[in-house]
Design an enzyme around this catalytic site. Structure first.
Site, PDB file in Angstrom:
ATOM      1  N   LYS A 181       0.735  -1.382   0.019  1.00 17.79           N
ATOM      2  CA  LYS A 181      -0.028   0.181  -0.014  1.00 17.79           C
ATOM      3  C   LYS A 181       0.825   1.199   0.051  1.00 17.79           C
ATOM      4  O   LYS A 181       2.037   1.203   0.364  1.00 17.79           O
ATOM      5  CB  LYS A 181      -0.861  -0.014   1.190  1.00 17.79           C
ATOM      6  CG  LYS A 181      -1.987  -0.984   1.368  1.00 17.79           C
ATOM      7  CD  LYS A 181      -2.936  -0.920   2.362  1.00 17.79           C
ATOM      8  CE  LYS A 181      -3.947  -2.410   2.390  1.00 17.79           C
ATOM      9  NZ  LYS A 181      -5.022  -1.775   3.319  1.00 17.79           N
ATOM     10  N   TYR A 233     -12.438  -2.423  -3.600  1.00 11.14           N
ATOM     11  CA  TYR A 233     -13.048  -2.377  -2.369  1.00 11.14           C
ATOM     12  C   TYR A 233     -14.646  -1.940  -2.208  1.00 11.14           C
ATOM     13  O   TYR A 233     -15.315  -1.734  -1.097  1.00 11.14           O
ATOM     14  CB  TYR A 233     -12.600  -0.951  -1.455  1.00 11.14           C
ATOM     15  CG  TYR A 233     -10.935  -1.460  -1.202  1.00 11.14           C
ATOM     16  CD1 TYR A 233     -10.859  -2.456  -0.200  1.00 11.14           C
ATOM     17  CD2 TYR A 233      -9.994  -0.739  -1.329  1.00 11.14           C
ATOM     18  CE1 TYR A 233      -9.442  -2.838   0.199  1.00 11.14           C
ATOM     19  CE2 TYR A 233      -8.480  -1.062  -0.999  1.00 11.14           C
ATOM     20  CZ  TYR A 233      -8.643  -2.264  -0.195  1.00 11.14           C
ATOM     21  OH  TYR A 233      -7.052  -2.652   0.163  1.00 11.14           O
ATOM     22  N   ASN A 247      -2.037   0.379   6.658  1.00 16.66           N
ATOM     23  CA  ASN A 247      -1.495  -0.823   7.390  1.00 16.66           C
ATOM     24  C   ASN A 247      -0.622  -1.582   6.363  1.00 16.66           C
ATOM     25  O   ASN A 247      -0.508  -3.032   6.359  1.00 16.66           O
ATOM     26  CB  ASN A 247      -2.706  -1.680   7.869  1.00 16.66           C
ATOM     27  CG  ASN A 247      -3.765  -2.247   6.847  1.00 16.66           C
ATOM     28  OD1 ASN A 247      -3.564  -1.720   5.721  1.00 16.66           O
ATOM     29  ND2 ASN A 247      -4.422  -3.078   7.207  1.00 16.66           N
ATOM     30  N   HIS A 267      -2.169  -5.195   1.897  1.00 13.70           N
ATOM     31  CA  HIS A 267      -3.702  -5.912   1.510  1.00 13.70           C
ATOM     32  C   HIS A 267      -3.382  -7.452   1.074  1.00 13.70           C
ATOM     33  O   HIS A 267      -2.275  -7.654   0.513  1.00 13.70           O
ATOM     34  CB  HIS A 267      -4.380  -5.084   0.611  1.00 13.70           C
ATOM     35  CG  HIS A 267      -5.631  -6.349   0.182  1.00 13.70           C
ATOM     36  ND1 HIS A 267      -6.876  -6.227   1.108  1.00 13.70           N
ATOM     37  CD2 HIS A 267      -5.815  -7.015  -1.013  1.00 13.70           C
ATOM     38  CE1 HIS A 267      -7.781  -7.113   0.348  1.00 13.70           C
ATOM     39  NE2 HIS A 267      -6.994  -7.556  -0.631  1.00 13.70           N
ATOM     40  N   GLU A 269      -9.800 -10.948  -7.031  1.00 13.16           N
ATOM     41  CA  GLU A 269      -8.868 -10.086  -6.920  1.00 13.16           C
ATOM     42  C   GLU A 269      -7.900  -9.939  -7.873  1.00 13.16           C
ATOM     43  O   GLU A 269      -7.218  -8.938  -8.369  1.00 13.16           O
ATOM     44  CB  GLU A 269      -8.371  -9.935  -5.434  1.00 13.16           C
ATOM     45  CG  GLU A 269      -9.392  -9.547  -4.449  1.00 13.16           C
ATOM     46  CD  GLU A 269      -9.010  -9.609  -3.032  1.00 13.16           C
ATOM     47  OE1 GLU A 269      -9.925  -9.135  -2.134  1.00 13.16           O
ATOM     48  OE2 GLU A 269      -7.716  -9.885  -2.913  1.00 13.16           O
TER      49      GLU A 269
HETATM   50  P1  CMP Z   1      -7.493  -4.311   3.775  1.00  6.96           P
HETATM   51  O1  CMP Z   1      -6.866  -5.750   3.836  1.00  6.96           O
HETATM   52  O2  CMP Z   1      -6.990  -3.712   2.673  1.00  6.96           O
HETATM   53  O3  CMP Z   1      -9.119  -4.440   3.403  1.00  6.96           O
HETATM   54  C1  CMP Z   1      -9.858  -3.291   4.001  1.00  6.96           C
HETATM   55  C2  CMP Z   1      -9.224  -2.001   4.498  1.00  6.96           C
HETATM   56  O4  CMP Z   1      -9.933  -1.080   5.201  1.00  6.96           O
HETATM   57  C3  CMP Z   1      -8.517  -2.950   5.601  1.00  6.96           C
HETATM   58  O5  CMP Z   1      -7.333  -3.440   5.081  1.00  6.96           O
HETATM   59  C4  CMP Z   1      -7.662  -1.602   6.424  1.00  6.96           C
HETATM   60  O6  CMP Z   1      -6.872  -0.995   5.811  1.00  6.96           O
HETATM   61  C5  CMP Z   1      -9.051  -0.682   5.985  1.00  6.96           C
HETATM   62  N1  CMP Z   1      -9.653  -0.309   7.265  1.00  6.96           N
HETATM   63  C6  CMP Z   1     -10.464  -1.363   8.174  1.00  6.96           C
HETATM   64  N2  CMP Z   1     -11.044  -0.874   9.125  1.00  6.96           N
HETATM   65  C7  CMP Z   1     -10.762   0.592   9.023  1.00  6.96           C
HETATM   66  C8  CMP Z   1     -10.909   1.600   9.792  1.00  6.96           C
HETATM   67  N3  CMP Z   1     -11.773   1.493  10.949  1.00  6.96           N
HETATM   68  N4  CMP Z   1     -10.388   3.079   9.487  1.00  6.96           N
HETATM   69  C9  CMP Z   1      -9.729   3.027   8.389  1.00  6.96           C
HETATM   70  N5  CMP Z   1      -9.558   2.152   7.417  1.00  6.96           N
HETATM   71  C10 CMP Z   1     -10.004   0.664   8.053  1.00  6.96           C
END
Ligand code: CMP
Length: 140
Positions: free
Chosen positions: A11, A51, A114, A117, A128
């Site tokens: 990311k 998403y 984070n 993904h 995906e």
């Molecule tokens: P990802 O695995 O990319 O799938 C959905 C993403 O939404 C997740 O990782 C997080 O990075 C994001 N996400 C989930 N919960 C929150 C939150 N409370 N605030 C912001 N982003 C979120």
């Protein structure tokens, strides 16, 4: 032995901090092989489509804005039980809950930023992968 594939995104928070190689090394050291990889600038339409399952969530707008803020690296990872193996390598979605030695414990900044993904099931991995790659771009 069941060799399978999963989909991964490195990311914007990670590409911005020049962590692509460090994260790829964690995948490879964890037993996954990179069988497709490209660095892209995701469009808003791509991020909203990818998403789409989260579009009613309160963080959807923030998530899309973040995913298009800098380049990302989309990859297909192959290995034994690739989906669960990759989830083990990544660690919990929220870095505060992630185990030591995982990508998110080592590198993630927050639950949103984070670093990676990874697909949550074999079914979603197939969807995906097809979202970003043509079959002839996967070279194992
Ligand atoms: P990802 O695995 O990319 O799938 C959905 C993403 O939404 C997740 O990782 C997080 O990075 C994001 N996400 C989930 N919960 C929150 C939150 N409370 N605030 C912001 N982003 C979120």
């Amino acid at each position: 032995m069941t060799v399978s594939r999963t989909f991964s995104i490195i990311k914007p928070d990670a590409t911005r901090r020049n962590l692509t190689g460090a994260i790829v090394k964690m995948f490879e050291d964890g037993g996954l092989r990179i069988v497709a990889s490209k660095r892209i600038q995701m469009t808003r339409a791509q991020a909203e489509g990818f998403y789409g399952v989260h579009k009613e969530r309160p963080f959807f707008g923030e998530l899309v804005d973040f995913m298009i803020s800098e380049p990302v690296v989309v990859q297909v990872l192959e290995g034994e039980n690739a989906v669960t193996r990759n989830r083990d390598i990544m660690g919990a979605t929220n870095p505060e809950d992630a185990d030591e030695g995982t990508v998110r414990k080592s590198h993630a900044l927050s639950i949103g930023e984070n670093s990676v993904h990874g697909s949550d099931s074999a079914e979603n991995a197939a969807i995906e992968i097809a979202f970003f790659f043509k079959e002839d771009e996967l070279v194992g």
